[in-house]
Motif scaffolding. Structure first.
Motif, PDB file in Angstrom:
ATOM      1  N   TYR A 697     -10.829 -13.743  -1.034  1.00  0.00           N
ATOM      2  CA  TYR A 697      -9.658 -13.945  -0.178  1.00  0.00           C
ATOM      3  C   TYR A 697      -8.371 -13.549  -0.903  1.00  0.00           C
ATOM      4  N   GLU A 698      -8.267 -13.908  -2.162  1.00  0.00           N
ATOM      5  CA  GLU A 698      -7.085 -13.572  -2.964  1.00  0.00           C
ATOM      6  C   GLU A 698      -6.888 -12.069  -3.053  1.00  0.00           C
ATOM      7  N   ARG A 699      -7.957 -11.324  -3.290  1.00  0.00           N
ATOM      8  CA  ARG A 699      -7.851  -9.859  -3.430  1.00  0.00           C
ATOM      9  C   ARG A 699      -7.565  -9.200  -2.076  1.00  0.00           C
ATOM     10  N   ILE A 700      -8.130  -9.742  -1.003  1.00  0.00           N
ATOM     11  CA  ILE A 700      -7.845  -9.205   0.329  1.00  0.00           C
ATOM     12  C   ILE A 700      -6.370  -9.399   0.663  1.00  0.00           C
ATOM     13  N   CYS A 701      -5.830 -10.554   0.307  1.00  0.00           N
ATOM     14  CA  CYS A 701      -4.389 -10.795   0.513  1.00  0.00           C
ATOM     15  C   CYS A 701      -3.557  -9.802  -0.301  1.00  0.00           C
ATOM     16  N   HIS A 702      -3.996  -9.518  -1.505  1.00  0.00           N
ATOM     17  CA  HIS A 702      -3.290  -8.543  -2.365  1.00  0.00           C
ATOM     18  C   HIS A 702      -3.256  -7.173  -1.698  1.00  0.00           C
ATOM     19  N   TYR A 703      -4.403  -6.716  -1.191  1.00  0.00           N
ATOM     20  CA  TYR A 703      -4.445  -5.383  -0.572  1.00  0.00           C
ATOM     21  C   TYR A 703      -3.739  -5.377   0.784  1.00  0.00           C
ATOM     22  N   HIS A 704      -3.681  -6.515   1.436  1.00  0.00           N
ATOM     23  CA  HIS A 704      -2.906  -6.603   2.677  1.00  0.00           C
ATOM     24  C   HIS A 704      -1.423  -6.347   2.400  1.00  0.00           C
ATOM     25  N   GLU A 705      -0.963  -6.803   1.251  1.00  0.00           N
ATOM     26  CA  GLU A 705       0.436  -6.585   0.863  1.00  0.00           C
ATOM     27  C   GLU A 705       0.675  -5.148   0.413  1.00  0.00           C
ATOM     28  N   THR A 706      -0.272  -4.585  -0.332  1.00  0.00           N
ATOM     29  CA  THR A 706      -0.079  -3.234  -0.881  1.00  0.00           C
ATOM     30  C   THR A 706      -0.510  -2.128   0.085  1.00  0.00           C
ATOM     31  N   CYS A 707      -1.314  -2.465   1.090  1.00  0.00           N
ATOM     32  CA  CYS A 707      -1.759  -1.486   2.097  1.00  0.00           C
ATOM     33  C   CYS A 707      -1.429  -2.034   3.492  1.00  0.00           C
ATOM     34  N   PRO A 708      -0.143  -2.186   3.822  1.00  0.00           N
ATOM     35  CA  PRO A 708       0.255  -2.891   5.043  1.00  0.00           C
ATOM     36  C   PRO A 708      -0.083  -2.180   6.345  1.00  0.00           C
ATOM     37  N   TYR A 709      -0.441  -0.887   6.294  1.00  0.00           N
ATOM     38  CA  TYR A 709      -0.667  -0.153   7.541  1.00  0.00           C
ATOM     39  C   TYR A 709      -2.147  -0.011   7.886  1.00  0.00           C
ATOM     40  N   SER A 710      -2.976  -0.877   7.299  1.00  0.00           N
ATOM     41  CA  SER A 710      -4.414  -0.876   7.605  1.00  0.00           C
ATOM     42  C   SER A 710      -4.795  -2.253   8.119  1.00  0.00           C
ATOM     43  N   ILE A 711      -5.135  -2.329   9.398  1.00  0.00           N
ATOM     44  CA  ILE A 711      -5.416  -3.624  10.008  1.00  0.00           C
ATOM     45  C   ILE A 711      -6.626  -4.303   9.388  1.00  0.00           C
ATOM     46  N   HIS A 712      -7.522  -3.514   8.780  1.00  0.00           N
ATOM     47  CA  HIS A 712      -8.712  -4.139   8.200  1.00  0.00           C
ATOM     48  C   HIS A 712      -8.399  -4.996   6.978  1.00  0.00           C
ATOM     49  N   TRP A 713      -7.142  -4.949   6.487  1.00  0.00           N
ATOM     50  CA  TRP A 713      -6.764  -5.821   5.372  1.00  0.00           C
ATOM     51  C   TRP A 713      -6.118  -7.122   5.838  1.00  0.00           C
TER      52      TRP A 713
END
Length: 743
Positions: A697-713
């Motif tokens: 969950y922590e890493r998914i949150c990290h990539y959600h922040e760094t890859c904001p234009y991909s809904i799969h994050w």
């Protein structure tokens, strides 16, 4: 590890009926022969009381002066077919199987193992401790422990080689192959094949060996033949293990244990076997493989969230048809034909039809050559195949599978045609890999009879069959295709319809991230290597070349069409999501993959299998980056692994959230059998439980922040809840069920 054990015990309680509370061995004396009849249905598993019964039975026979020989036989359908897996992970009660075996071997009265059914694992070890072995023609023997991440732990690796030699013993044990009685006799495992009543034959045989000297019949006293060739056989076996079972620990340990039988005295070899067994037993791979073993059986207990699925009965399928004779359609036809089902193969013109027929003939011939099907099956298949160009020939078939291109308009056209000619009771199936079933079923007047049957390429080899129900699909239609899966030897997983379903929906972010990683600076070969080091058989870009870059191109166009837009060279977003057009550039260059001899890689010939890096591929990637003004950066192996596999896991939790499937086991089995996910990692969801949901969950949150234009994050709500509450893996399904009940 303790949590994994709890999950396995949970499965055992739910899905297995291994033994009765009153397990026993029935003891009787018939003339001069003591009979030890294992009476523990359904498979006569070697639980504690069976082991105790065998040991005490041999000891009782030893004390009876009237008894001159002993028979061990199974009551019911089989000789003991292995250990009682309810005892896995628990402290074993005396007597252990080795102790039972040595009691049998030390008997001064000949012991005859009379084999019928399947004599596997511990059952075969009991037979090898016996002095003589007879079997009926239909029986089979083998050591399947490797499939559970283990090796035979009661002398199997030390005793089999003393009969068969090192080469056969190594191959049988590292592969887990079952051997028919005729071949077992050739190997020296079986002394005699008998016909008629087994008990009668066993008593007669036991009487014939009374008074025989037994020293040469005790395998613990026998030398392994050809010990001067140990290095030769070990090297050959290890080469095969590395080729066929890359990444698996158990096959390697199996070879090492059998080698010890030739290099060490018997008792020291037994100690080496136990040492290797205990190492495997405590390993993560063994727990993952055992989880996968039980998960496969769990998914067969399918259910729909509505309708009378519990009472739904499958409709009879006596005849079938496949629409589309391309690679996929021909492969599906092979599956049906191999199961003995008549198949009409329908195409739009004779050229395509004859090409499909030829493809089917070649696949069947190759399967015969590899020993996967018999010559009789292939000959019968040829008579069952009915090529046709006429829809009217399909009017009386029980089930039709459409296998045309992934184009909604084309599929609707096919289903409209089928609706006009097929009988009312027919089940209409679509092999779509991504399109919502409801969008296809509305082309017919009978949406309740429309269901998805998604095969994976190559269809005749890959074992997953993803069966998809729409909003109108009837329980009877579902029951029919789920039974069809068993008929054609597939592992059928039932899922609710949505775009991409289960496997391909999860594969979407997995593959999308692979492309983004190359867009940002990684090379296709770097991404492929990380995947292969993880345990995937081939990397994602080699997979694309295998299936064809044109497939991805078509799917992307269908997605764009559904969104009411088009894809151009300048497209950077699709439906609000980041889009990478690298695959489009390869498509525009005619690099469709193996079928054209070049794709993301270059191949030695059209249809070739050996990939090499070439300058044009690198040039396409570099030109793409320049056009998009992307600065190449160094990407670590850990980032590659996380972005692909963690995005896939996040999507898996969303699938559970939305009720597309019911359990993490269904997801894991789909990936194991649909994409050859390494079984020794248990599947993406099991793997996530081993990493820890908080970390995931922590890493998914990290990539959600760094890859904001991909809904799969966007983090799954279910994942967040399970991670925050530290919910153990064994309780995930309960939380999923509770979440769905509140929806």
């Amino acid at each position: 590890m303790l949590e994994v054990q709890k999950q396995l015990w949970h499965y055992l309680g739910r899905f297995l009926c291994i033994s009765r509370a009153n397990m026993s061995v029935d003891y009787s004396v018939r003339g001069s022969v003591a009979v030890l009849e294992v009476n523990n249905p359904p498979v006569n598993a070697l639980g504690h009381s069976v082991r105790h019964g065998l040991k005490s039975g041999v000891e009782q026979a030893a004390r009876d002066n009237k008894v001159k020989s002993i028979v061990i036989i199974g009551k019911g359908q089989t000789f003991p077919a292995g250990a009682d897996i309810r005892e896995f992970g628990k402290a074993s009660k005396d007597p252990w199987l080795v102790e039972v075996g040595h009691t049998i071997e030390a008997s001064l009265k000949p012991v005859v193992a009379a084999i019928h059914g399947t004599c596997l694992g511990g059952g075969l070890e009991i037979a090898l401790f016996s002095h003589f072995r007879i079997a009926v023609p239909s029986s089979r023997v083998g050591f399947p422990e490797v499939a559970l991440g283990l090796l035979p732990g009661a002398g199997g690796t030390q005793r089999l080689s003393r009969l068969t030699g090192l080469q056969v013993a190594m191959e049988m044990i590292y592969s887990g192959r079952h051997v028919a009685s005729k071949k077992a006799k050739e190997y020296g495992i079986i002394d005699e094949i008998v016909t008629g009543d087994l008990m009668t034959a066993a008593l007669k045989y036991a009487e014939s060996v009374q008074g025989r000297t037994l020293n040469e019949r005790r395998l613990g006293h026998k030398a392994v033949p050809n010990t001067d060739s140990v290095e030769k056989y070990t090297s050959a076996a290890m080469a095969q293990v590395k080729k066929k079972y890359k990444g698996f620990e158990a096959p390697v340990a199996c070879v090492q244990a059998v080698r010890a039988s030739a290099e060490l005295p018997y008792l020291e070899g037994m100690e080496r076997e136990r040492e290797l067994f205990n190492h495997l037993k405590a390993s993560g791979q063994a727990w993952a493989q055992q989880y996968a073993f039980f998960a496969e059986r769990a998914v067969s207990r399918w259910e729909m969230p509505r309708g009378s699925y519990k009472t739904a009965k499958p409709l009879p399928v006596r005849s079938t048809a496949v629409v589309g004779a391309g690679t996929m359609g021909s492969g599906i036809a092979v599956c049906l034909l191999s199961a003995g089902l008549p198949v009409y193969l329908l195409e739009q013109n004779d050229k395509f039809l004859q090409s499909g027929v030829k493809m089917i003939e070649n696949i069947m011939a190759g399967s015969v050559k590899l020993g996967k099907v018999s010559m009789e099956t292939a000959k019968k298949a040829a008579t069952l195949l009915k090529p046709t160009l006429n829809y009217n020939d399909l009017k009386d078939v029980d089930l039709v599978i459409e296998a045309v291109y992934e184009d909604l308009a084309l599929k609707r056209e096919v289903f409209s045609g089928l609706d006009k000619v097929c009988k009312p009771s027919v089940i209409l199936c679509t092999n779509t890999s991504t399109i919502d079933i409801d969008r296809i079923s509305t082309a017919t007047s009978r949406p309740d009879r429309v269901v998805g049957t998604h095969f994976f390429a190559p269809a005749y080899h890959m074992r997953l069959l993803e069966n998809i129900y729409g909003t109108k699909t009837s329980p009877e239609a579902v029951a029919t295709v789920m039974k069809l899966g068993k008929t054609i030897n597939k592992v059928a997983v039932l899922v609710k319809s949505c775009e991409g379903f289960l496997a391909n929906r999860m594969n979407g972010p997995f593959n999308t991230e692979a492309t983004f990683l190359v867009e940002e600076g990684a090379s296709p070969q770097e991404v492929d290597q990380i995947n292969e080091d993880f345990g995937m058989p081939i990397g994602p870009f080699k997979v694309r070349d295998l299936s064809g870059t044109d497939i991805s191109w078509r799917i992307n166009r269908e997605v764009a069409k559904a969104l009411g837009t088009t894809i151009t060279k300048e497209t950077r977003f699709l439906g609000g999501n980041r889009y990478c057009g690298l695959n489009d550039d390869f498509f525009d260059k005619g690099r469709y993959g193996r079928k054209t001899g070049k794709g993301w890689y270059l191949y030695e010939k059209v249809g070739g299998k050996i990939p090499t890096v070439d300058a044009e591929s690198e040039e396409i990637i570099n030109n793409y980056r320049q056009r998009r003004q992307i600065s190449k950066r160094k990407i670590t192996p850990q980032e590659i692994l996380e972005r692909q596999f963690y995005s896939c896991i996040n999507e898996g939790f969303r699938i559970l959230e939305e009720g597309i499937c019911n359990t993490p086991e269904e997801i894991d089995i789909s990936w194991i059998y649909g994409f050859s996910y390494p079984k020794y990692r248990g599947g993406p969801m099991f793997y996530a439980s081993q990493i820890g949901l908080k970390r995931i969950y922590e890493r998914i949150c990290h990539y959600h922040e760094t890859c904001p234009y991909s809904i799969h994050w966007v983090p799954s709500r279910l994942l967040k809840k399970l991670a925050e509450n530290d919910v153990p893996f064994s309780q995930w399904s309960n939380h999923v069920a509770k979440s769905k009940s509140k929806m």
